[in-house]
Design a protein around this motif. Structure first.
Motif, PDB file in Angstrom:
ATOM      1  N   LEU A 103      -8.672  18.755 -15.857  1.00  0.00           N
ATOM      2  CA  LEU A 103      -7.569  18.750 -16.832  1.00  0.00           C
ATOM      3  C   LEU A 103      -7.660  17.530 -17.740  1.00  0.00           C
ATOM      4  O   LEU A 103      -7.477  17.631 -18.947  1.00  0.00           O
ATOM      5  N   LYS A 156      -9.523  19.106  -9.759  1.00  0.00           N
ATOM      6  CA  LYS A 156      -8.730  19.880 -10.696  1.00  0.00           C
ATOM      7  C   LYS A 156      -8.109  18.968 -11.756  1.00  0.00           C
ATOM      8  O   LYS A 156      -8.116  19.270 -12.945  1.00  0.00           O
ATOM      9  N   LYS A 190      -6.548  33.795 -22.246  1.00  0.00           N
ATOM     10  CA  LYS A 190      -6.113  33.011 -21.096  1.00  0.00           C
ATOM     11  C   LYS A 190      -6.770  31.635 -21.099  1.00  0.00           C
ATOM     12  O   LYS A 190      -7.832  31.455 -21.688  1.00  0.00           O
ATOM     13  N   ASN A 191      -6.121  30.718 -20.468  1.00  0.00           N
ATOM     14  CA  ASN A 191      -6.702  29.395 -20.261  1.00  0.00           C
ATOM     15  C   ASN A 191      -6.193  28.887 -18.912  1.00  0.00           C
ATOM     16  O   ASN A 191      -5.098  28.361 -18.805  1.00  0.00           O
ATOM     17  N   VAL A 192      -6.985  29.137 -17.902  1.00  0.00           N
ATOM     18  CA  VAL A 192      -6.566  28.752 -16.544  1.00  0.00           C
ATOM     19  C   VAL A 192      -7.691  27.996 -15.859  1.00  0.00           C
ATOM     20  O   VAL A 192      -8.844  28.079 -16.260  1.00  0.00           O
ATOM     21  N   LEU A 193      -7.341  27.275 -14.824  1.00  0.00           N
ATOM     22  CA  LEU A 193      -8.357  26.592 -14.029  1.00  0.00           C
ATOM     23  C   LEU A 193      -8.668  27.442 -12.818  1.00  0.00           C
ATOM     24  O   LEU A 193      -7.854  28.239 -12.378  1.00  0.00           O
ATOM     25  N   ALA A 194      -9.838  27.237 -12.292  1.00  0.00           N
ATOM     26  CA  ALA A 194     -10.218  27.963 -11.087  1.00  0.00           C
ATOM     27  C   ALA A 194      -9.259  27.591  -9.965  1.00  0.00           C
ATOM     28  O   ALA A 194      -8.532  26.612 -10.041  1.00  0.00           O
ATOM     29  N   LYS A 195      -9.290  28.398  -8.922  1.00  0.00           N
ATOM     30  CA  LYS A 195      -8.412  28.121  -7.794  1.00  0.00           C
ATOM     31  C   LYS A 195      -8.720  26.747  -7.224  1.00  0.00           C
ATOM     32  O   LYS A 195      -9.852  26.255  -7.344  1.00  0.00           O
ATOM     33  N   CYS A 196      -7.718  26.147  -6.636  1.00  0.00           N
ATOM     34  CA  CYS A 196      -8.002  24.862  -6.013  1.00  0.00           C
ATOM     35  C   CYS A 196      -8.368  25.128  -4.577  1.00  0.00           C
ATOM     36  O   CYS A 196      -7.658  25.803  -3.857  1.00  0.00           O
TER      37      CYS A 196
END
Lengths: 609, 402
Positions: A578, A574, A560-566
């Motif tokens: 990126l 965010k 996976k490659n996701v960002l933490a919740k905003c």
């Protein structure tokens, strides 16, 4: 000024023995630079030189000194301290009658001390031995003095003890310069000026650093380069005080600069003799061996769009760095770039840093290679400086690799360690010599403290990588080394290819010794496995010789490659994350659909660790 | 600054930050503090001044959602929330039946408190449950037990709350797949209306990050975290919950309208220290320090009307505001995509065209083709959506649009 009041000299020393500090002190005591204007190591002007504490390019400075009612002109031609720049030392020496040999009172003779002394002797120069750093608590001036006497045959009275830092002994040194170094001799009336360095100035064109042996020169004269035949009207002549300062005339024996207005340094080659068009000399001064780069590597812009910027930057850099050579090269993995030739690894690093710093480039540099001599089955002999240029195995009869003559100075107790390292690097022992005869020196209780000179022959390709670091670490920093090219020797060499996701990555190919290929292939593949980030799919990494895969590792697929919740609407944070990630991706190279970071291309540098 | 009324709609979401916590959780890097409770009365006064200021100057917008976040809003003593909400109603135009959410810590809640919250008009609760495994709750430094959470939920239902969200975290140190499945199944059993499932992010400087760096607790396995996400998808697939955003599921019609404001890249004003705002194409935030925040809001005159100003002036002259950034059109497009692709509704050609007057397929032709090629995105009748794989690699997709 009459030539008998001129003294031209260089300072030669092993790196860090205090050459630049001594130069600074001479400038200060002769009043050339007031102590108020004294920035430390004023001779090292380039920002990079200051940071690294080394001299890259030689400089020249004119000093005035009164001695017994007479005014003397002292011209100091600075020499670089690193072994990569040994050729510059030779150039500087050719322009002088004398050399100050600086040896650190805490370290004694080192490998470069020997190399430099032999060089000065070849030039038939007067050498003034100086023991520096006598202010330090751990200094052993008596012992170092003895070493100098035994190694080079100096007499006790000849040796001068100084502290460049606090200035003690400097007056003695100045006296010795005047008394011992012979004044320049002139033979002819026609102008003969040796170009010992040059740089490029956007307003004045090529500025030649010259030593006049005969005749004189002034602004407006028409000059002629004896080797290249280039002609130019001289825009300006002057001295370094230490800033370039215009003067009306430069006369025989003097050192200074000539602004030629020429647009290309190649028209005014270092080593060439400069004369006048209307009254030319017919006897050029002995020049220099043309520089031969020893180390080659591909330089690629990280961002393919910057290719033209890189080309322009290399052109400009070459104006001031005649040792740098380059030609366009294309890599399937890295795109368009340049194959560059360097004097050594430090030179390579410096070029890379200057390109990045002065031209804002983001560079990728491939594993350095030496230049091999390859005899093909059809009898043709070619030079190969890149694994990509190596013909297929079945077309090769023989491969030869460059061999170094390697001099290492080390305390005797480390002989074993040095032997180990050199043997692992395919080196051959030539001879050993004790620098000090212990029986004469009662101040040395333990014979293991005495130092030896070890001479080897070893392949350049092996010494190139991390030999020096290993040597330093295995000898606790005590070893010093110097090398020169010895010749070429046949060896069983093979090309090791690396495949990432089943695609050969040309920029990762290596020419290695057959016996070491298995181990190196394995190490490299393991290292790459850790350096290449996981991709969205599984990536095999293989080492191969010809069609035979000798080692394989697999980089597992990223899950996976996701960002933490905003949180709370902080979109900017965010976005910045990126953008940072996108920036990181820019520094990677895509090979097929795999993103390979820059560090992977450098993995080869540390292959033996 | 030019404002194109066609592209900005006139609704507004309000976020109110309550920066107080009884204890600070070791993984948290939000702008929140414990031990400054004495500031609460001044803080409420300050926030009411801020409400006055923005209410005056943003009176062309109508409020659709209000969200009390933190920190721990439920930690505020009674009376304060009422005072804040009254102020909002006094100074803003409020749409009918706004969504009003408060984040709650399960053990700050009892029946009296819940009744009080109902009375203030709050109609949605978001419980930070995080896990229903007591060992993991300890690792997370939470003050509540799994039992506390279940009790609080039941009491909230009794008090009449019919829109309750539960937050859970996965990818925790020492968390197993089974523990995660158990937590999810138990959660489904009690029948909440909304679920937020977030992967733990180890933020630099937090005590948890430090513990992991110094090997006091094991680092969570990110591959396992990916499995947990996939498992959650499977478990929730056959339930009443629809996934409407990468990390959010709800019963039909009970999406978080407040969070949809962010994801649809619409306007919101974040009040309180560290609050983030996006109004009139401008992003900015309040200073973080609660003390400074209170101090600077002393300058707001309760008897003054702040409405006769240009939006840019309004933002520039607000003493608590910093990092003002005007979002030009190209950036707004990228942000709209980054946020909108998180939603399962995706981004339709039509809505993009309506907002920007340009075709998304023309502006981002290559990026779209690459993402589709990699199997991370699909084009479903003109609407771009992330695939299941795309949800796991959303970053890879977003990166292509910047």
């Amino acid at each position: 000024m009459k030539t008998d009041h001129i003294r031209n000299f260089s300072i030669i020393a092993h790196i860090d023995h205090g050459k630049s500090t001594l130069a600074d002190r001479l400038l200060e005591i002769t009043g050339t630079v007031s102590s108020r204007d004294m920035t430390e190591q004023i001779m090292d002007q380039m920002e990079l030189e200051r940071e690294r504490g080394i001299t890259i390019k030689g400089k020249a400075v004119k000093m005035s000194y009164n001695k017994q009612g007479s005014r003397f002109q002292l011209n100091l031609i600075d020499t670089p301290g690193h072994v990569d720049f040994g050729y510059e030392v030779s150039r500087a020496l050719a322009a002088c009658e004398g050399a100050i040999l600086v040896v650190d009172a805490t370290q004694g003779i080192q490998a470069q001390t020997l190399a430099n002394v032999y060089l000065a002797m070849e030039h038939d120069m007067t050498i003034i031995p100086v023991v520096n750093k006598i202010d330090l608590q751990v200094a052993q001036p008596a012992r170092v003095s003895l070493e100098l006497q035994q190694a080079f045959g100096f007499t006790d009275e000849e040796i001068i003890f100084v502290s460049a830092k606090d200035g003690s002994g400097i007056e003695d040194l100045l006296a010795a310069i005047i008394e011992r170094i012979p004044p320049p001799k002139t033979e002819y009336n026609e102008l003969r000026a040796l170009v010992f360095d040059s740089n490029y100035d956007p307003y004045k064109g090529v500025v030649a650093y010259v030593r006049l042996f005969d005749g004189h020169i002034e602004k407006g004269s028409q000059m002629l380069m004896m080797a290249t035949g280039s002609k130019a009207d001289i825009l300006e002549v002057g001295n370094f005080l230490p800033r370039p300062t215009q003067t009306s005339v430069l006369a025989a024996g003097e050192v200074g600069y000539i602004a030629t207005g020429l647009k290309n340094v190649r028209e005014c080659r270092v080593g060439d003799t400069l004369t006048l068009t209307n009254n030319p000399s017919t006897k050029p001064l002995p020049g220099y061996q043309p520089l031969k780069p020893m180390v080659f590597a591909g330089l690629y812009p990280s961002d393919g769009d910057e290719y033209l910027v890189l080309r322009t930057a290399l052109e400009k850099l070459q104006l001031n760095d005649a040792a740098l050579v380059y030609e366009p090269e294309t890599s399937a993995a890295l795109g368009f770039g340049f194959r560059c030739g360097f004097l050594g690894l430090l030179h390579m690093e410096i070029v890379q840093e200057r390109l990045e710093r002065e031209y804002g480039l983001n560079l990728l540099i491939t594993a350095p290679s030496v230049r091999y001599s390859v005899t093909k089955t059809d009898g043709e002999e070619i030079e190969v400086d890149s694994p990509a240029k190596l013909p297929p195995t079945h077309l090769i009869t023989e491969m030869k690799e460059p061999i170094l003559s390697l001099n290492i100075v080390v305390p005797a107790k480390f002989i074993g360690a040095v032997m180990d390292i050199v043997t692992a690097k395919r080196g051959e022992f030539v001879r050993m010599e004790y620098l000090q005869n212990n029986t004469l020196d009662e101040s040395v209780p333990d014979s293991s403290e005495s130092r030896v000179l070890l001479e080897y022959r070893a392949p350049l390709s092996e010494i190139l990588m991390d030999f020096y670091d290993q040597l330093k670490s295995r000898t606790h920093g005590y070893a010093s080394m110097d090398y020169s090219i010895f010749g070429y020797k046949a060896a069983p060499l093979v090309k090791l290819d690396i495949l990432v996701n089943n695609q050969p990555v040309d920029a990762l190919s290596l020419i290695v010794h057959k016996e070491k290929s298995l181990q190196q292939g394995k190490t490299l593949v393991e290292r790459l496995k850790n350096l290449i980030p996981r991709q969205m799919f599984e990536v095999p990494v293989q080492a191969a010789i010809g069609n035979r895969v000798i080692s394989r590792e697999t980089i597992r697929a990223l899950r996976k490659n996701v960002l933490a919740k905003c949180y709370g609407g902080d979109i900017t944070r965010k976005r910045k994350l990126l953008e940072k990630q996108a920036e990181g991706k820019k520094r990677m190279k895509r090979v097929g659909n795999v993103e390979i970071p820059q560090e992977a291309f450098l993995a080869i540098l540390q292959l033996d660790r | 600054m030019m404002i194109n009324p066609e592209i900005q709609d006139d609704s507004l979401s309000i976020y109110i930050h309550i920066p107080f916590c009884q204890t600070k959780c070791p993984y948290c890097d939000f702008n929140t503090y414990s031990g400054i409770e004495s500031l609460i009365p001044d803080y409420v006064k300050a926030i009411n001044s801020e409400i006055h200021y923005w209410g005056d100057s943003l009176n062309d917008l109508s409020v659709r959602t209000i969200f009390f976040g933190g920190g721990t809003p439920s930690y505020l003593p009674e009376g304060h929330l009422e005072s804040i909400l009254n102020q909002v109603y006094k100074f803003f135009q409020i749409e009918s039946a706004p969504e009003i959410t408060i984040e709650c810590n399960p053990n700050d809640i009892d029946t009296d408190k819940l009744t009080y919250l109902r009375k203030t008009g709050i109609n949605r609760l978001s419980f930070g449950v995080q896990s229903l495994d007591d060992n993991l709750l300890t690792i997370l430094g939470r003050r509540h037990s799994s039992e506390d959470a279940l009790t609080a939920f039941a009491k909230a239902r009794e008090a009449g709350f019919n829109n309750i969200s539960l937050d859970f975290m996965y990818g925790l140190p020492r968390q197993t797949l089974t523990q995660w499945e158990d937590t999810l199944n138990q959660a489904i059993e009690i029948n909440p209306d909304h679920l937020s499932l977030y992967c733990l992010t180890l933020e630099p400087g937090t005590p948890m990050k430090k513990s992991i760096d110094s090997a006091n607790i094991p680092s969570p396995d990110q591959d396992l975290a990916a499995d947990m996400y996939t498992t959650a998808n499977k478990i929730l697939e056959n339930t009443v919950y629809d996934q409407y955003e990468i990390s959010n599921w709800s019963k039909p019609g009970l999406n978080s309208l407040h969070n949809l404001t962010y994801w649809r890249n619409k306007q919101y004003i974040g009040m309180g220290p560290g609050g983030h705002s996006y109004v009139h194409k401008t992003r900015f935030n309040n200073i973080n320090s609660p003390r400074q925040y209170i101090k600077r809001l002393n300058h707001i005159d309760p008897n003054k009307n702040y409405n006769k100003r240009l939006p840019s002036q309004t933002i520039n002259t607000m003493p608590t505001v910093e990092n003002i950034e005007y979002i030009e059109s190209k950036l707004e497009m990228s942000e709209t995509i980054m946020l909108g692709l998180r939603l399962s509704e995706g981004i339709s050609e039509e809505s993009f065209n309506h907002r920007f007057g340009l075709s998304i397929h023309e502006v981002f032709k290559e990026s779209i083709a690459e993402a589709i090629d990699l199997g991370l995105m699909i084009n479903e009748n003109g609407t771009l959506k992330l695939t299941d794989k795309g949800n796991l690699f959303s970053n890879e997709v977003f990166l292509k649009f910047f």
